[in-house]
Design a protein around this motif. Structure first.
Motif, mmCIF file in Angstrom:
data_model
loop_
_atom_site.group_PDB
_atom_site.id
_atom_site.type_symbol
_atom_site.label_atom_id
_atom_site.label_comp_id
_atom_site.label_asym_id
_atom_site.label_seq_id
_atom_site.Cartn_x
_atom_site.Cartn_y
_atom_site.Cartn_z
ATOM 1 N N LEU A 121 0.822 -1.216 0.000
ATOM 2 C CA LEU A 121 0.000 0.000 0.000
ATOM 3 C C LEU A 121 0.855 1.264 0.000
ATOM 4 O O LEU A 121 0.433 2.299 0.510
ATOM 5 C CB LEU A 121 -0.908 0.016 1.240
ATOM 6 C CG LEU A 121 -1.911 -1.121 1.405
ATOM 7 C CD1 LEU A 121 -2.550 -1.059 2.778
ATOM 8 C CD2 LEU A 121 -2.991 -1.029 0.334
ATOM 9 N N LEU A 122 2.037 1.204 -0.596
ATOM 10 C CA LEU A 122 2.931 2.354 -0.571
ATOM 11 C C LEU A 122 2.258 3.603 -1.128
ATOM 12 O O LEU A 122 1.726 3.595 -2.242
ATOM 13 C CB LEU A 122 4.198 2.050 -1.382
ATOM 14 C CG LEU A 122 5.258 3.146 -1.409
ATOM 15 C CD1 LEU A 122 5.855 3.350 -0.022
ATOM 16 C CD2 LEU A 122 6.351 2.810 -2.424
ATOM 17 N N ASP A 123 2.274 4.676 -0.334
ATOM 18 C CA ASP A 123 1.730 5.978 -0.732
ATOM 19 C C ASP A 123 0.242 5.940 -1.059
ATOM 20 O O ASP A 123 -0.254 6.791 -1.809
ATOM 21 C CB ASP A 123 2.510 6.555 -1.922
ATOM 22 C CG ASP A 123 3.921 6.949 -1.546
ATOM 23 O OD1 ASP A 123 4.166 7.201 -0.355
ATOM 24 O OD2 ASP A 123 4.788 7.017 -2.439
ATOM 25 N N GLY A 149 4.233 5.710 3.748
ATOM 26 C CA GLY A 149 3.544 6.856 3.179
ATOM 27 C C GLY A 149 2.065 6.943 3.515
ATOM 28 O O GLY A 149 1.397 7.903 3.119
ATOM 29 N N CYS A 150 1.546 5.962 4.247
ATOM 30 C CA CYS A 150 0.143 6.024 4.701
ATOM 31 C C CYS A 150 0.132 6.841 5.994
ATOM 32 O O CYS A 150 0.142 6.299 7.108
ATOM 33 C CB CYS A 150 -0.416 4.622 4.919
ATOM 34 S SG CYS A 150 -0.465 3.606 3.434
ATOM 35 N N MET A 174 6.891 0.680 7.168
ATOM 36 C CA MET A 174 5.977 1.749 7.581
ATOM 37 C C MET A 174 6.712 3.082 7.681
ATOM 38 O O MET A 174 6.441 3.892 8.571
ATOM 39 C CB MET A 174 5.286 1.394 8.902
ATOM 40 C CG MET A 174 6.195 0.982 10.039
ATOM 41 S SD MET A 174 5.209 0.527 11.486
ATOM 42 C CE MET A 174 6.476 0.456 12.743
ATOM 43 N N ASP A 175 7.636 3.310 6.750
ATOM 44 C CA ASP A 175 8.327 4.593 6.703
ATOM 45 C C ASP A 175 7.344 5.705 6.346
ATOM 46 O O ASP A 175 6.370 5.493 5.632
ATOM 47 C CB ASP A 175 9.478 4.548 5.696
ATOM 48 C CG ASP A 175 9.059 4.092 4.318
ATOM 49 O OD1 ASP A 175 8.281 3.122 4.224
ATOM 50 O OD2 ASP A 175 9.495 4.704 3.317
ATOM 51 N N TRP A 176 7.614 6.886 6.855
ATOM 52 C CA TRP A 176 6.767 8.055 6.626
ATOM 53 C C TRP A 176 5.358 7.913 7.222
ATOM 54 O O TRP A 176 4.440 8.632 6.820
ATOM 55 C CB TRP A 176 6.666 8.408 5.144
ATOM 56 C CG TRP A 176 7.916 9.012 4.596
ATOM 57 C CD1 TRP A 176 8.843 8.391 3.820
ATOM 58 C CD2 TRP A 176 8.395 10.354 4.784
ATOM 59 N NE1 TRP A 176 9.883 9.248 3.512
ATOM 60 C CE2 TRP A 176 9.624 10.467 4.085
ATOM 61 C CE3 TRP A 176 7.917 11.470 5.476
ATOM 62 C CZ2 TRP A 176 10.359 11.649 4.070
ATOM 63 C CZ3 TRP A 176 8.651 12.637 5.450
ATOM 64 C CH2 TRP A 176 9.851 12.709 4.743
ATOM 65 N N CYS A 177 5.191 6.982 8.156
ATOM 66 C CA CYS A 177 3.943 6.945 8.931
ATOM 67 C C CYS A 177 4.170 7.857 10.138
ATOM 68 O O CYS A 177 4.662 7.432 11.189
ATOM 69 C CB CYS A 177 3.617 5.517 9.354
ATOM 70 S SG CYS A 177 3.130 4.440 7.991
ATOM 71 N N LEU A 178 3.823 9.109 9.972
ATOM 72 C CA LEU A 178 4.287 10.148 10.893
ATOM 73 C C LEU A 178 3.612 10.114 12.258
ATOM 74 O O LEU A 178 4.068 10.791 13.189
ATOM 75 C CB LEU A 178 4.086 11.523 10.245
ATOM 76 C CG LEU A 178 4.809 11.721 8.906
ATOM 77 C CD1 LEU A 178 4.560 13.127 8.369
ATOM 78 C CD2 LEU A 178 6.303 11.460 9.038
ATOM 79 N N LEU A 198 12.235 -4.700 8.831
ATOM 80 C CA LEU A 198 11.423 -3.622 9.390
ATOM 81 C C LEU A 198 11.973 -2.284 8.921
ATOM 82 O O LEU A 198 13.175 -2.029 9.010
ATOM 83 C CB LEU A 198 11.457 -3.688 10.925
ATOM 84 C CG LEU A 198 10.742 -2.568 11.691
ATOM 85 C CD1 LEU A 198 9.251 -2.597 11.412
ATOM 86 C CD2 LEU A 198 11.018 -2.694 13.191
ATOM 87 N N ASP A 199 11.084 -1.436 8.416
ATOM 88 C CA ASP A 199 11.460 -0.096 7.968
ATOM 89 C C ASP A 199 10.615 0.921 8.720
ATOM 90 O O ASP A 199 9.393 0.974 8.542
ATOM 91 C CB ASP A 199 11.244 0.031 6.466
ATOM 92 C CG ASP A 199 11.723 1.374 5.908
ATOM 93 O OD1 ASP A 199 12.058 2.266 6.704
ATOM 94 O OD2 ASP A 199 11.755 1.532 4.671
ATOM 95 N N ILE A 200 11.271 1.728 9.572
ATOM 96 C CA ILE A 200 10.582 2.809 10.288
ATOM 97 C C ILE A 200 11.201 4.152 9.919
ATOM 98 O O ILE A 200 11.137 5.105 10.697
ATOM 99 C CB ILE A 200 10.615 2.588 11.807
ATOM 100 C CG1 ILE A 200 12.062 2.452 12.304
ATOM 101 C CG2 ILE A 200 9.781 1.385 12.212
ATOM 102 C CD1 ILE A 200 12.198 2.519 13.812
ATOM 103 N N GLY A 201 11.792 4.245 8.748
ATOM 104 C CA GLY A 201 12.429 5.472 8.307
ATOM 105 C C GLY A 201 11.472 6.657 8.350
ATOM 106 O O GLY A 201 10.300 6.553 7.995
ATOM 107 N N CYS A 202 11.967 7.785 8.817
ATOM 108 C CA CYS A 202 11.211 9.042 8.863
ATOM 109 C C CYS A 202 10.050 9.022 9.853
ATOM 110 O O CYS A 202 9.184 9.908 9.801
ATOM 111 C CB CYS A 202 10.707 9.439 7.474
ATOM 112 S SG CYS A 202 12.026 9.661 6.258
#
Length: 291
Positions: A121-123, A149-150, A174-178, A198-202
């Motif tokens: 579900l990217l972006d 990006g979600c 889940m990078d960019w899940c602010l 696991l990706d938690i970037g940003c």
């Protein structure tokens, strides 16, 4: 496409990604003429619409894998029509499908609850908490999830997902899940025992505290790939906790983390696994994994 549909009755797999001139008309001929179709990849086919997905649902009940990345004319209605009859979908890539949101994702979760293994579900910025709650409720066998990006996804549904899919989840991006904080990351680290990437970037709200749940727990994690780039509140302290529990680590991305550097890691006496590549400044190519 008409020739394929008219002559290859037993066709099971078709990849026409980035064949940008294709429309529903030609692909409907494939759907109608190839009832055994199990894998269809349409990445970048910008003229594909809900009409094609309706045709697939009527004619290709054996479908297991569908790639729709960048097909922006596909909506919640099309995805819902698809899974109303195609209940065996294991792999669904709707990255960058900006017109798909909670309604469509929730319908996928409900209709493909036993089969779904990979969802991308990217972006998909319309997908939020409801999507994750639905996945947690229905998809106990989910292995790979991309929600980078979600930005509306928050902690509570991810806690539910960790509890529901803790025995199956292997890859989580889940990078960019602010809105993600230490609260949900703690649950993921402690409950998802099969997690390998696991990706938690940003995720700027994440701090060292999320990783402190690892301190004192003798159980080793299966993590092989971890990306924490652009997390300003993660420090060398967290890296030390990770290394103590992740002896299988092969790749660690700490780019743009202002409080983590090679010099700081060396000063702290951190020892990385022999085969682990650490990306401090972007000089390393990223590994070929689902993330």
């Amino acid at each position: 496409m008409r020739d394929i549909g008219g002559n290859l009755f037993f066709l099971q797999s078709l990849d026409v990604s980035y064949c940008r001139k294709l429309t529903d008309l030609g692909l409907e001929a494939v759907a109608e003429g190839c009832p055994d179709l199990q894998r269809l990849y349409l990445e970048g086919c910008r003229f594909v619409t809900d009409k094609l997905l309706l045709s697939i649902s009527h004619n290709c009940r054996k479908l297991k894998e569908l790639g729709l990345q960048g097909c922006n004319n596909v909506t919640d209605q099309g995805i819902s029509d698809l899974v109303d009859r195609c209940h065996k979908v294991e792999f669904l890539d709707i990255n960058k499908c900006s017109n798909i949101g909670d309604l469509g994702v929730s319908r996928v979760a409900e209709c493909c609850s036993f089969s779904l293994r990979t969802l991308k579900l990217l972006d998909c910025y319309r997908a939020g908490d409801q999507s994750i709650f639905s996945l947690a409720k229905y998809c106990k066998n989910l292995e790979n999830l991309i929600i980078g990006g979600c930005r509306d996804v928050s902690d509570e549904p991810l806690k539910c997902l960790a509890a529901a899919c803790g025995d199956s989840l292997k890859y989580l991006r889940m990078d960019w899940c602010l809105n993600i904080t230490d609260s949900s990351l703690k649950c993921i680290l402690t409950q998802c025992g099969q997690l390998e990437a696991l990706d938690i970037g940003c995720c700027e709200e994440v701090t060292d505290a999320a990783f402190e749940v690892l301190d004192g727990d003798g159980k080793q994690l299966k993590l092989k790939f971890l990306k924490v780039g652009n997390c300003p509140n993660v420090t060398v302290r967290a890296i030390g906790l990770i290394l103590a529990k992740c002896s299988f680590l092969k790749y660690l991305d700490v780019r743009s983390c202002p409080r983590i550097s090679k010099a700081a890691c060396d000063e702290a006496g951190l020892l990385f696994p022999e085969l682990c590549k650490v990306n401090f400044c972007g000089s390393l190519s990223e590994p070929d994994v689902i993330l």
